[in-house]
Scaffold this motif. Structure first.
Motif, PDB file in Angstrom:
ATOM      1  N   ALA A 260       6.227  18.371 -10.120  1.00 13.93           N
ATOM      2  CA  ALA A 260       4.877  18.228  -9.557  1.00 13.93           C
ATOM      3  C   ALA A 260       4.816  18.805  -8.147  1.00 13.93           C
ATOM      4  O   ALA A 260       3.880  19.533  -7.805  1.00 13.93           O
ATOM      5  CB  ALA A 260       4.479  16.757  -9.547  1.00 13.93           C
ATOM      6  N   ASN A 261       5.812  18.490  -7.327  1.00 12.60           N
ATOM      7  CA  ASN A 261       5.803  18.959  -5.941  1.00 12.60           C
ATOM      8  C   ASN A 261       5.813  20.477  -5.847  1.00 12.60           C
ATOM      9  O   ASN A 261       5.184  21.067  -4.964  1.00 12.60           O
ATOM     10  CB  ASN A 261       7.004  18.392  -5.178  1.00 12.60           C
ATOM     11  N   GLU A 262       6.541  21.112  -6.755  1.00 16.16           N
ATOM     12  CA  GLU A 262       6.641  22.574  -6.723  1.00 16.16           C
ATOM     13  C   GLU A 262       5.616  23.247  -7.628  1.00 16.16           C
ATOM     14  O   GLU A 262       5.669  24.455  -7.848  1.00 16.16           O
ATOM     15  CB  GLU A 262       8.064  23.008  -7.072  1.00 16.16           C
ATOM     16  N   LYS A 263       4.693  22.455  -8.179  1.00 18.83           N
ATOM     17  CA  LYS A 263       3.594  22.983  -9.002  1.00 18.83           C
ATOM     18  C   LYS A 263       4.120  23.888 -10.126  1.00 18.83           C
ATOM     19  O   LYS A 263       3.639  25.001 -10.345  1.00 18.83           O
ATOM     20  CB  LYS A 263       2.588  23.749  -8.124  1.00 18.83           C
ATOM     21  N   ASP A 265       3.794  24.976 -13.096  1.00 16.33           N
ATOM     22  CA  ASP A 265       2.927  25.116 -14.267  1.00 16.33           C
ATOM     23  C   ASP A 265       3.531  26.044 -15.313  1.00 16.33           C
ATOM     24  O   ASP A 265       2.873  26.365 -16.313  1.00 16.33           O
ATOM     25  CB  ASP A 265       1.522  25.591 -13.862  1.00 16.33           C
ATOM     26  N   TRP A 301       1.538  15.034 -12.964  1.00 21.10           N
ATOM     27  CA  TRP A 301       1.516  15.973 -14.084  1.00 21.10           C
ATOM     28  C   TRP A 301       0.144  15.992 -14.755  1.00 21.10           C
ATOM     29  O   TRP A 301      -0.611  15.015 -14.696  1.00 21.10           O
ATOM     30  CB  TRP A 301       2.555  15.579 -15.135  1.00 21.10           C
ATOM     31  N   ASN A 302      -0.150  17.100 -15.403  1.00 16.82           N
ATOM     32  CA  ASN A 302      -1.295  17.192 -16.298  1.00 16.82           C
ATOM     33  C   ASN A 302      -0.880  16.600 -17.638  1.00 16.82           C
ATOM     34  O   ASN A 302       0.205  16.901 -18.146  1.00 16.82           O
ATOM     35  CB  ASN A 302      -1.698  18.662 -16.466  1.00 16.82           C
ATOM     36  N   LYS A 394      -3.188  25.498 -14.699  1.00 20.58           N
ATOM     37  CA  LYS A 394      -2.538  26.012 -13.497  1.00 20.58           C
ATOM     38  C   LYS A 394      -2.430  24.926 -12.421  1.00 20.58           C
ATOM     39  O   LYS A 394      -3.317  24.095 -12.273  1.00 20.58           O
ATOM     40  CB  LYS A 394      -3.315  27.214 -12.935  1.00 20.58           C
ATOM     41  N   GLY A 395      -1.336  24.962 -11.714  1.00 18.91           N
ATOM     42  CA  GLY A 395      -1.172  24.089 -10.567  1.00 18.91           C
ATOM     43  C   GLY A 395      -0.353  22.849 -10.801  1.00 18.91           C
ATOM     44  O   GLY A 395       0.079  22.196  -9.852  1.00 18.91           O
ATOM     45  N   LYS A 396      -0.093  22.509 -12.062  1.00 18.62           N
ATOM     46  CA  LYS A 396       0.710  21.335 -12.377  1.00 18.62           C
ATOM     47  C   LYS A 396       1.517  21.601 -13.645  1.00 18.62           C
ATOM     48  O   LYS A 396       1.087  22.370 -14.510  1.00 18.62           O
ATOM     49  CB  LYS A 396      -0.177  20.105 -12.651  1.00 18.62           C
TER      50      LYS A 396
END
Length: 913
Positions: A260-263, A265, A301-302, A394-396
């Motif tokens: 999550a911290n580093e995204k 995806d 997370w997504n 994107k992003g998670k």
């Protein structure tokens, strides 16, 4: 008064705790939302709801975070994308694979073989994999470079069954399942084991919890390669298939924050929620999907849930008052498991019969139609929609939680049964029922001919279904899984890169940790090789003297450094960068090993060699993460493991939990770990150079190893490399460091690592005080000497009548006179490994027992491993042989006050690194 919250954890309960003071107004708001959904769809409704929540937060309206949603699919039916494949064809060959997977395990369980296997995992997860194989998993020939897929270990029969359909495996290969030596050449490993099937499997996953960790760090490693300009991995994706029972492992959940911290995806977890552990339900009284949804969502997370198949869509559309969703929310997993072990009539009564509304919903459905209300994990459309959403988000990172039935389609003896994981064979009737369910064109006569050997099914390579299957894989870049070990060539450092190790420390004192760090710095400066080095250090860089790397190599952080550093004006300022070279996992040994593994297998995963050098607090290496190192060995990781602050007595002050007196013993249990305990910097230089040559020189028959070097924090004057150094001895495990200069009775002192200076001190004392002539040997590797000795014995055993090869240690000590005293800063078991290969009388001094805080000299005197202890032990052996006066040992014991810890002198103070 104590208030007990009886609101089920499975519900969001956003409004339950507040009174409704105006039900009419509430109804108007609800009707407005219903109308919005009916006219503009769920996507527009999502936007409006998110906008309202955002506005509520800005107005300080206390709306809690929604971590758990209703027990329905995340993606509404009206937002599902078109399914791009031919579902009928895909369903056909999926059925063939499910048959072949089950038959393979069944045949391997026949009485004369009985090697086991697992049927039910793949039977329940086949759709999850096949949607991926047909539409998502990209092979290594794809322009993107291919995806990395961590397959659930117990589902391996399904991957073999697909490989059989693709023509990669034969029937003879399938019959070699779990018979890796007796069927050599046509054998399949039990689970994903790259070391056992080096051209097939990429990632070992069956050690529960390690797969999730390694998948996360694989995704990070992909970004690391990209951000450092080594390889374009921007379109590669990492998939990890996990079981809901596996998610109870702390390792499975413990590193979610990194993703999550580093995204990341580029990472998707697919959790197969069949609601069952190996012995029973995961959460019989609860709901594991809801729990995992909250956990992952809270971790950043997504989350995409796939709960129900398309057959439920019409029922849910009719559920205007929410009665059906309420039952779905309230029914515990234990009941859901029971439903799939019963019948359609049972489900009608026990599930739908809970309310008049839901009972009426299914009044027009037959029991068979109710039984056919599938779970989402068995529906191609639902799974495809989830995977597509995951890859486009994107992003998670994304987790897809998919509800399935363990043992799906195998019949009432298997489906949803507590014992289904351990059930490995089918009765004749089971086979017939399974065949009928899957519509496999095999006759009763074929099954009855030999119930232990039901036939596999393959329609032939020219069948349209097989052509479709092969076309799909071709479009996606070839077969998966596949491992390729061919990699870009790298130019290894020239001899001058090791000069700093050869020349010693001059008049300065330097611990072997610092000697190693200085060598590493020069290796990283090498113009053609340096960028391949990946230092991996948990939160102890300053302890090891590696903070000097911060300003130049920098710490890898994909987000860069977006704050004003408190030490920005210092020479050794803490600097982070997307192109940083140093992996800094924090206080996180498990994550560090996962990062080490990802980097150390990049030569195969990406065709781009990296050389990870993992430096850790020695006690917390193999002791804490031994299972992860075993998986790293299975994955054929290459790299260096540096056990810093080594030794039971060398790390003063830290005490029992930190005093490492046994890591070489633990390392010896891993066949892929080559262990060294060097005493001096020049030994480290030769060992590392040999290690790099072995891994990437191209001439060694077994390059897939990890070198473990123990280094210490005790400062000494590092000697320059002596003239005529026995390099073969350094690398082989033992060489004569200093021959005796005195004349007299002979003895041999064998020491390793930080103990070598004590042995040299003992040599002087023996000569000056007792007239004894002692040779000192530096044992760079007790472990490798032991392995060589065992190998020599095995060669002799397997070649009766041939001349026996003499073990290397015996060759080196040939002609050495007198008894042997072996000493190290480790437990006696470490030097004792070579006892049987040394013809001389042999005595061991070791630091046995727990460590403690004290001065080095006191601790060594306590354990009887210091210089004077070596002297007395040598005198005892010589006295027993009549080579020195019988009273000499006792006199020496009294003179040196061997029973007084305050009389010890071996060792210096200081030395943080």
């Amino acid at each position: 008064m104590t208030v007990i919250d009886e609101t089920p954890a499975i519900l969001s309960a956003l409004a339950d705790q507040f009174p409704d003071r105006d039900p009419e107004e509430t109804a108007e708001w609800s009707e407005s939302l219903d109308q919005l959904i009916s006219t503009q769809g769920t996507e527009r409704a999502q936007f409006i709801m998110r906008s309202l929540l955002q506005r509520a937060g800005a107005q300080s309206v206390g709306v809690p975070m929604v971590t758990t949603t209703d027990y329905v699919n995340t993606i509404p039916a009206d937002q599902e994308p078109h399914y791009p494949g031919n579902e009928e064809i895909e369903r056909k060959y999926r059925a063939w694979m499910r048959w072949n997977a089950a038959v393979m395990v069944h045949r391997a369980q026949r009485p004369e073989i009985g090697v086991g296997g697992h049927i039910s995992t793949y039977a329940g997860a086949a759709t999850l994999y096949e949607v991926g194989f047909n539409h998502f998993f990209r092979g290594k020939d794809h322009p993107c470079g291919g995806d990395q897929v961590f397959f659930q270990g117990h589902a391996s029969p399904g991957m073999y069954a697909r490989a059989f359909m693709e023509g990669r495996l034969t029937e003879e290969d399938l019959d070699g399942f779990r018979q890796e030596k007796s069927r050599e050449g046509h054998a399949l490993s039990s689970y994903p084991h790259p070391r056992l099937m080096p051209h097939f499997w990429e990632f070992p996953t069956v050690s529960m919890g390690i797969g999730p960790m390694n998948a996360i760090y694989q995704a990070q490693s992909n970004r690391y390669l990209h951000n450092r300009g080594i390889k374009d991995t921007s379109d590669q994706h990492v998939w990890a298939f996990l079981g809901d029972g596996e998610m109870d492992e702390p390792e499975s959940r413990g590193l979610l924050q990194l993703a999550a911290n580093e995204k990341l995806d580029n990472l998707t977890f697919v959790v197969n929620c069949n609601l069952q552990r190996l012995d029973g339900p995961v959460r019989g009284n609860g709901k594991i999907m809801q729990e995992l949804e909250a956990f992952f969502r809270g971790a950043g997370w997504n989350v995409v849930k796939v709960v129900w198949g398309r057959e439920w869509d019409d029922l849910l559309a009719k559920d205007t008052d929410g009665a059906l969703v309420d039952i779905m929310n309230e029914t515990p997993d234990g009941d859901y498991q029971t439903y799939k072990a019963e019948s359609g009539g049972f489900v009608r009564d026990q599930f739908f019969g809970k309310t008049p509304q839901t009972k009426a919903m299914v009044a027009d459905l037959s029991d068979a139609e109710i039984w056919n209300l599938k779970r989402g994990g068995h529906d191609y459309h639902k799974v495809y929609a989830a995977y597509k959403a995951a890859t486009e988000f994107k992003g998670k990172p994304t987790v897809v939680l998919v509800k399935t039935v363990k043992g799906y389609g195998l019949g009432p003896h298997f489906e949803g049964r507590n014992a289904t994981h351990q059930m490995k064979k089918l009765t004749l009737q089971d086979l017939k029922d399974f065949r009928d369910y899957l519509r496999i064109p095999i006759s009763d006569e074929q099954l009855e001919a030999d119930p232990y050997r039901p036939p596999y099914y393959h329609p032939g390579a020219d069948a349209p279904e097989i052509q479709y299957l092969m076309d799909r894989r071709a479009a996606l870049g070839g077969s998966v899984p596949e491992r390729r070990s061919k990699h870009a060539e790298i130019k290894l450092p020239e001899a001058k890169a090791y000069e700093v190790a050869r020349r010693g420390s001059g008049k300065q004192q330097a611990a072997t940790t610092m000697a190693f760090v200085r060598l590493l710095k020069d290796l990283m400066r090498d113009k053609e090789f340096g960028n391949r080095v990946v230092p991996v250090v948990p939160d102890e860089s300053r302890t090891f003297g590696m903070d000097a790397f911060f300003p130049t190599a920098k710490i890898y952080n994909p987000g860069g450094q977006n704050y004003l550093s408190v030490d920005r004006d210092l020479v050794l300022a803490y600097k982070e960068s997307p192109a940083g070279q140093l992996i800094h996992p924090g206080i996180n040994e498990a994550g560090a090993v996962a990062a080490f593994t990802a980097a150390g297998t990049a030569y195969a995963t990406h065709g781009e060699p990296l050389v990870p050098i993992y430096v850790f607090y020695s006690m917390f290496g193999f002791q804490r993460t031994g299972d992860s190192f075993w998986a790293a060995a299975d994955q054929m990781t290459r790299g260096f493991i540096i056990g810093a602050t080594a030794g039971r007595t060398t790390l003063t002050g830290e005490g029992l939990q930190h005093a490492d007196g046994h890591s070489p013993v633990l390392a010896a249990t891993n066949p892929a770990v080559v262990t060294y305990d060097p005493a001096f910097g020049y030994e480290i230089g030769h060992i590392m150079r040999a290690g790099l040559e072995r891994m990437y020189g191209g001439n060694h028959p077994d390059p897939n190893v990890m070198y473990y070097l123990t280094v210490y924090n005790e400062p000494i004057v590092q000697p320059a490399e002596p003239e005529g150094l026995d390099i073969d001895g350094v690398l082989g495990g033992i060489y004569k460091l200093k021959a005796a200069e005195a004349q007299g009775p002979k003895t041999q002192l064998l020491a390793s690592g930080v103990a070598v200076p004590w042995a040299l001190e003992a040599q002087t004392i023996l000569a000056e005080d007792w007239g004894v002539s002692a040779d000192v040997w530096s044992v760079t590797s007790w472990n490798e000497l032991r392995r060589d000795g065992l190998a020599a014995e095995r060669e002799t055993f397997l070649n009766p009548g041939s001349e026996a090869r003499k073990p290397f240690v015996a060759q080196q000590l040939e002609g050495a006179e007198g008894p042997v005293v072996a000493v190290s800063d480790y437990m006696s078991q470490v030097p004792d490994q070579i006892r049987q290969y040394v013809p001389n009388e042999f005595a061991t001094l070791g630091a046995d027992g727990f460590g403690f805080s004290d001065t080095r000299a006191a601790a060594r005197r306590f354990f009887s491993i210091d210089a004077h202890s070596v002297v007395v032990r040598a005198l005892q052996l010589l006295a027993a042989q009549g080579k020195v006066p019988a009273e000499a040992p006792a006199e020496a014991f009294r003179r040196y006050r061997l029973d007084d810890v305050n009389a010890g002198t071996s060792g210096s103070a200081g030395g943080d690194a």
